[in-house]
Structures are given as structure tokens and as C-alpha cells.
Design an enzyme around this catalytic site. Structure first.
Site, mmCIF file in Angstrom:
data_model
loop_
_atom_site.group_PDB
_atom_site.id
_atom_site.type_symbol
_atom_site.label_atom_id
_atom_site.label_comp_id
_atom_site.label_asym_id
_atom_site.label_seq_id
_atom_site.Cartn_x
_atom_site.Cartn_y
_atom_site.Cartn_z
ATOM 1 N N LEU A 1 0.812 -1.038 0.371
ATOM 2 C CA LEU A 1 0.093 0.287 -0.115
ATOM 3 C C LEU A 1 0.989 1.156 -0.160
ATOM 4 O O LEU A 1 0.820 2.376 0.575
ATOM 5 C CB LEU A 1 -0.859 -0.064 1.309
ATOM 6 C CG LEU A 1 -2.215 -0.843 1.272
ATOM 7 C CD1 LEU A 1 -2.559 -0.994 2.672
ATOM 8 C CD2 LEU A 1 -3.012 -1.313 -0.005
ATOM 9 N N SER B 1 0.542 1.102 -16.594
ATOM 10 C CA SER B 1 1.130 1.954 -16.150
ATOM 11 C C SER B 1 0.032 3.381 -16.281
ATOM 12 O O SER B 1 -1.412 3.252 -16.046
ATOM 13 C CB SER B 1 1.351 2.444 -17.732
ATOM 14 O OG SER B 1 1.935 3.498 -18.233
ATOM 15 N N LYS C 1 4.853 -4.475 -20.350
ATOM 16 C CA LYS C 1 5.495 -2.302 -19.694
ATOM 17 C C LYS C 1 6.865 -2.124 -20.306
ATOM 18 O O LYS C 1 7.089 -1.139 -19.954
ATOM 19 C CB LYS C 1 4.816 -2.949 -18.283
ATOM 20 C CG LYS C 1 5.320 -2.047 -17.769
ATOM 21 C CD LYS C 1 4.713 -0.847 -17.981
ATOM 22 C CE LYS C 1 4.454 0.397 -17.296
ATOM 23 N NZ LYS C 1 5.836 0.766 -16.211
ATOM 24 N N HIS D 1 7.258 0.082 -23.479
ATOM 25 C CA HIS D 1 6.646 0.690 -22.982
ATOM 26 C C HIS D 1 7.367 1.918 -22.219
ATOM 27 O O HIS D 1 7.466 3.002 -22.693
ATOM 28 C CB HIS D 1 5.003 0.509 -21.965
ATOM 29 C CG HIS D 1 4.303 1.505 -20.912
ATOM 30 N ND1 HIS D 1 4.775 2.472 -20.287
ATOM 31 C CD2 HIS D 1 3.549 2.571 -22.016
ATOM 32 C CE1 HIS D 1 4.234 2.992 -20.023
ATOM 33 N NE2 HIS D 1 3.122 3.391 -20.702
ATOM 34 N N ASN D 2 8.113 1.791 -20.974
ATOM 35 C CA ASN D 2 9.078 2.098 -20.394
ATOM 36 C C ASN D 2 10.275 2.948 -21.440
ATOM 37 O O ASN D 2 10.527 4.349 -20.829
ATOM 38 C CB ASN D 2 9.443 1.834 -18.901
ATOM 39 C CG ASN D 2 8.363 1.273 -17.858
ATOM 40 O OD1 ASN D 2 7.528 1.744 -18.426
ATOM 41 N ND2 ASN D 2 8.278 1.902 -17.010
ATOM 42 N N GLU E 1 9.193 5.294 -23.139
ATOM 43 C CA GLU E 1 8.241 6.555 -22.526
ATOM 44 C C GLU E 1 10.302 7.341 -22.449
ATOM 45 O O GLU E 1 9.776 8.635 -22.655
ATOM 46 C CB GLU E 1 7.908 6.157 -21.218
ATOM 47 C CG GLU E 1 7.612 7.198 -20.728
ATOM 48 C CD GLU E 1 7.340 6.697 -19.092
ATOM 49 O OE1 GLU E 1 7.473 6.725 -17.573
ATOM 50 O OE2 GLU E 1 6.421 5.384 -18.441
#
Length: 484
Positions: free
Chosen positions: A11, A131, A186, A189-190, A193
Site C-alpha cells: 500500500l 502504467s 510494460k 513501454h517504459n 517513454e
């Protein structure tokens, strides 16, 4: 209390926000964190943000037992050892048929290892790229689940509602494929980015250093760009950044931010994979190198003193710059370079998919990146359509629409790169994107000489353009004889 639909462990801000998003979509959720204060904080936020059905637990046994069977638990903890520790804690209380989902930025081979280990215990496992940052997790991220298809079906209904919703193309989630494919996608993707952010920073540098644009002018330029072909999350937030004044002093905050970029590893992994797969990804690699160089702040300060009389722009400084023309040229250069960066990322995904037998659908990946994620941009719709037209497209650059766009912009692109070079301003992303394009579009390049050199010193052989076969020449002997 009645059993909840799903659980979430871990969390920190991303975990809290995703839990609240799931609860807000009507799915009661149990939450757990090793540091119990985070549990209480999340439950309190749920009350404040609309009495959302979030139930907190301070020990793993009661947390696991509060979830309906077959249990599904999302983990959002730091990659590496903490993931293994969390799996060990949770699996002690799970039963056959239950499922764990890792929502962190994990190395894809770790996911494949864990999926096999979980299967031996009768548990299902998914590695899911998430993301969109904190805002995306709370209001709708792009989700990239890979691994057990059975596990995906357990939570498909939740993911379809929790993901970002794009009006013309639906929820930004799809089952990516087997094994570690979700984490791999992912990661790429980064990497894209990284390239995007570097190219935008170079556009800023040229406009500021050559065009002498103020922050107010830069805010206006990027706001205008965000109404056209460059419409994207990163262009939008860049415009926002130029508008923020320093609350601890005079002027704009962006000018007070130290020019030293941090990183968490996914960009490095992307470049390592490019090398492993023998796929050229120079734009992404240049963005990583730029981060390394930015970290040498103290060395750069000293180097600036050594080279301050270099006269890089003494002659050019006196020439007036047509701001409107420069702004338009930089816009075109940024767009053309961006196409190259995405082309490289897609080629990496396809190469890995072929190697692993994942059968990834590049057009579908472009679709789920249209909303929620950091690289969301209007032109992803065009990328999707390019792969819809031709699923076997060898490179985005040769798609008829993208090819025309690059040709229309190449003059401006070359002007910007030359201007930057003449002013001593580094534009590694734009420069290497242009070199990538120029190399890819040429029927014959200079590699013949390199191969001849390899054959000369290492007898590595070579092929010929005029006849089949493999050849070796004793270059040294011939050269020695000719010198006699």
C-alpha cells in the site's frame, strides 16, 4: 462481514490508489501491508473518498481468509526480493486454484520463474504491467496482464472496469500473452517513454538555447502543440511544468530543478534486451546515455570551465533567429523522431514475441496505450491502424502514412539537428533518430568496409553482391605484395 471480491497487498501510493479505484468500480476489496499504518491510512482514505468498500487487515492470514474463493490477490511491492518475500507470506495461507498477480515493474524472467513455482503449489500467477502513475492507478491505468490465461479470466471483469476507458476503442487492457509477456511489454513501454521524454527535453533545449524562448512562451508553444499531431500526456504535462512559479523564490520552478535525471532500471533493461535481440534501438539507448551523462553534474561543471572559450556559437549568436520558423521546425523534428522511437520499441516487442512464441498483437498494444498510460498519445491510434492494415509490417517507418509524414518533415528535422550541432547543443535523441532513418532508408550502407576489415584481421569471411557463397581474401598478403 461478507467475503470481498479481491485483495491487494502493498500500500504505497500506487497500491492505495489502485485499491480505491477497484473499490470505486463496485468491487469490495481487502487490503494488507506489512507496515500496518498504511492499512489504516488506506481505509481512512476510502471513507473520505466516498465510503468505498475497502477493508483493512493487519495480518496475512485474516487478509487472505477475507477474500472469496478462488482468491485473487494483487501485489504492488518493489521488484526483486520483496516480491518473493510477499509471495512466501501470502502463499502460506492460499489454497489450490488461488491466484497472485504482480503489478510491479518486474524483470520478465522473474515472473516466468515464479509462475512455474506457483504452478507446482497449484496456484495461478500473472505478471501485470500497470502504467499511468499515481493518477492513472486511481482513475484508470493502462493494464498489461501476462501469464496464466485462467488467472486472467478470474479478474477480467474487474480489469475491464478499472482500466482507462477510451471512447472509440474501449478499456485499455487486454490479455497480453503467456509467460512474462505482460512485464516485457510494460518494460518496452517504459523504454519508449524514456525516448519520448528525452526528445521533448531536446526540443525544449533548442527552443530555449537557440530561440531564446521564455518559459511563458514555451508554455504557449507546448499548449499549442498539444492541440495537434503531438497531442499526448507528456506534451500536456510539459506545458503545465512551464507555467509553475517557484514557491520558494523568484521565477519559474523548472529553472531551479537540478539537471540530473533519476531512473529505476526499466530503460536500462530495454537497451540490454535490444542488444540481446540484435534489434537497433538507438533513440531509446541515447535517452539512457543522456541520463547517465546528466548524473555527472560535478564533472560537467568543471568541463564547462575548460571549454568555455570554445566559441561554439560566437558567429551564430549574431544571426537573428526566426522564432516562428524555429518553433515549426522543432515541432516537425520532434514528431519525426518520435515515430522512430516507437518503431524501435515495436520492433523489440515483435522480436521477443517471435523468440518466445508469445504471438503478441502490436496493434492491440497500441490500442491499450491510447489511454491511462504515460505514453498515451493521439498518434497511437495511427500506429494501431498501421498494424491493422498490415500485421506483418516490418517497420513503422515503411507504413505508407508514416513514410509520407517522415518525408514531409525530413527537411525541418535536418535543419534542427544541424542548427543544434552548430550551436554546440546536444540532441542525441533527434540526431540518432535521424541516423536510424537515414540508415534504414539506404539500399547500400558502409557495412561492406567493416566486413572487409573483419575478414582482413580475423578471417571472418564475407558475402558478395554479385555471386552466392562465403569468401575469404588474404588481404594482408595482397597488400604486402603491392607495397614491394
Amino acid at each position: 462481514m461478507a467475503l470481498t471480491r479481491i485483495g491487494l497487498a502493498g500500500l504505497a501510493v500506487m497500491g492505495q490508489n489502485l485499491a480505491l479505484n477497484i473499490a470505486e468500480k463496485g468491487f469490495p476489496i481487502s487490503v494488507y501491508n506489512r507496515t500496518t499504518s498504511k492499512v489504516d491510512e488506506t481505509v481512512e482514505r476510502a471513507k473520505v473518498e466516498g465510503n468505498l468498500p475497502v477493508y483493512g487487515f493487519h495480518d496475512p492470514a485474516s487478509f487472505v481468509n477475507s477474500i472469496q474463493k478462488p482468491r485473487v490477490i494483487i501485489m504492488l511491492v518493489k521488484a526483486g526480493a520483496p516480491v518473493d518475500q510477499t509471495i512466501a507470506t501470502l502463499s502460506a495461507h492460499l489454497e489450490k486454484g488461488d491466484c497472485i498477480i504482480d503489478g510491479g515493474n518486474e524483470w520478465y524472467e522473474n515472473t516466468e520463474r515464479r509462475e512455474k513455482a506457483m504452478a507446482e503449489l497449484g496456484l495461478l500467477y500473472l505478471g501485470m504491467g500497470v502504467s499511468g502513475g499515481e493518477e492513472g492507478a486511481r482513475n484508470g491505468p493502462s493494464l498489461m496482464p501476462g501469464g496464466s490465461y485462467e488467472a486472467f479470466r478470474y479478474i477480467e471483469d474487474i480489469l475491464l472496469k478499472v482500466a482507462a476507458q477510451v471512447p472509440d476503442s474501449g478499456p485499455c487492457v487486454t490479455y497480453i500473452g503467456k509467460g512474462g509477456s505482460g512485464n516485457f511489454v510494460k518494460m518496452i513501454h517504459n523504454g519508449i517513454e524514456y525516448g519520448d521524454m528525452q526528445l521533448i527535453a531536446e526540443a525544449y533545449d533548442v527552443l530555449k538555447s537557440v530561440g531564446k524562448l521564455t518559459n511563458d512562451e514555451l508554455q504557449h508553444v507546448f499548449s499549442e502543440w498539444n492541440k495537434g499531431e503531438l497531442l499526448s500526456f507528456l506534451i500536456e504535462i510539459t506545458a503545465d511544468i512551464f507555467g509553475v512559479k517557484d514557491d520558494k523564490g523568484d521565477g519559474h520552478l523548472v529553472d531551479k530543478v537540478l539537471d540530473k535525471t533519476g531512473m529505476k532500471g526499466t530503460g536500462k533493461w530495454t537497451v540490454q534486451q535490444a542488444a540481446e535481440l540484435s534489434v537497433a534501438a538507438p533513440t531509446i539507448a541515447a535517452s539512457l546515455d543522456s541520463r547517465f551523462l546528466s548524473g555527472l553534474k560535478e564533472e560537467r561543471v568543471e568541463a564547462a570551465k575548460v571549454f568555455q572559450s570554445g566559441g561554439f556559437s560566437d558567429v551564430l549568436e549574431s544571426k537573428p533567429v526566426d522564432k516562428a520558423k524555429l518553433i515549426d521546425d522543432v515541432r516537425q523534428a520532434l514528431y519525426a523522431s518520435k515515430i522512430c522511437s516507437y518503431a524501435q520499441g515495436m520492433n523489440l516487442i515483435r522480436a521477443k514475441s517471435t523468440e518466445k512464441g508469445w504471438d503478441l498483437k502490436l496493434g492491440e498494444l497500441a490500442r491499450i496505450w491510447k489511454g491511462g498510460c504515460i505514453i498515451r498519445a493521439i498518434f497511437l491510434d495511427r500506429i494501431k491502424k498501421a498494424y491493422d492494415r498490415n500485421a506483418e509490417l516490418s517497420n513503422l517507418l515503411v507504413d505508407p502514412e508514416f513514410a509520407k509524414e517522415i518525408l514531409d518533415r525530413q527537411s525541418a528535422w535536418r535543419r534542427v539537428v544541424c542548427l543544434a550541432i552548430n550551436h554546440g547543443i546536444s540532441t542525441p535523441g533527434m540526431s540518432t533518430s535521424l541516423a536510424y532513418f537515414d540508415t534504414y532508408r539506404r539500399e547500400r550502407v558502409s557495412a561492406n568496409l567493416v566486413q572487409a576489415q573483419r575478414d582482413y584481421f580475423g578471417a571472418h569471411t564475407y558475402e558478395r553482391v554479385d555471386m552466392p557463397g562465403s569468401f575469404h581474401t588474404e588481404w594482408f598478403k595482397i597488400a604486402k605484395q603491392s607495397k614491394i
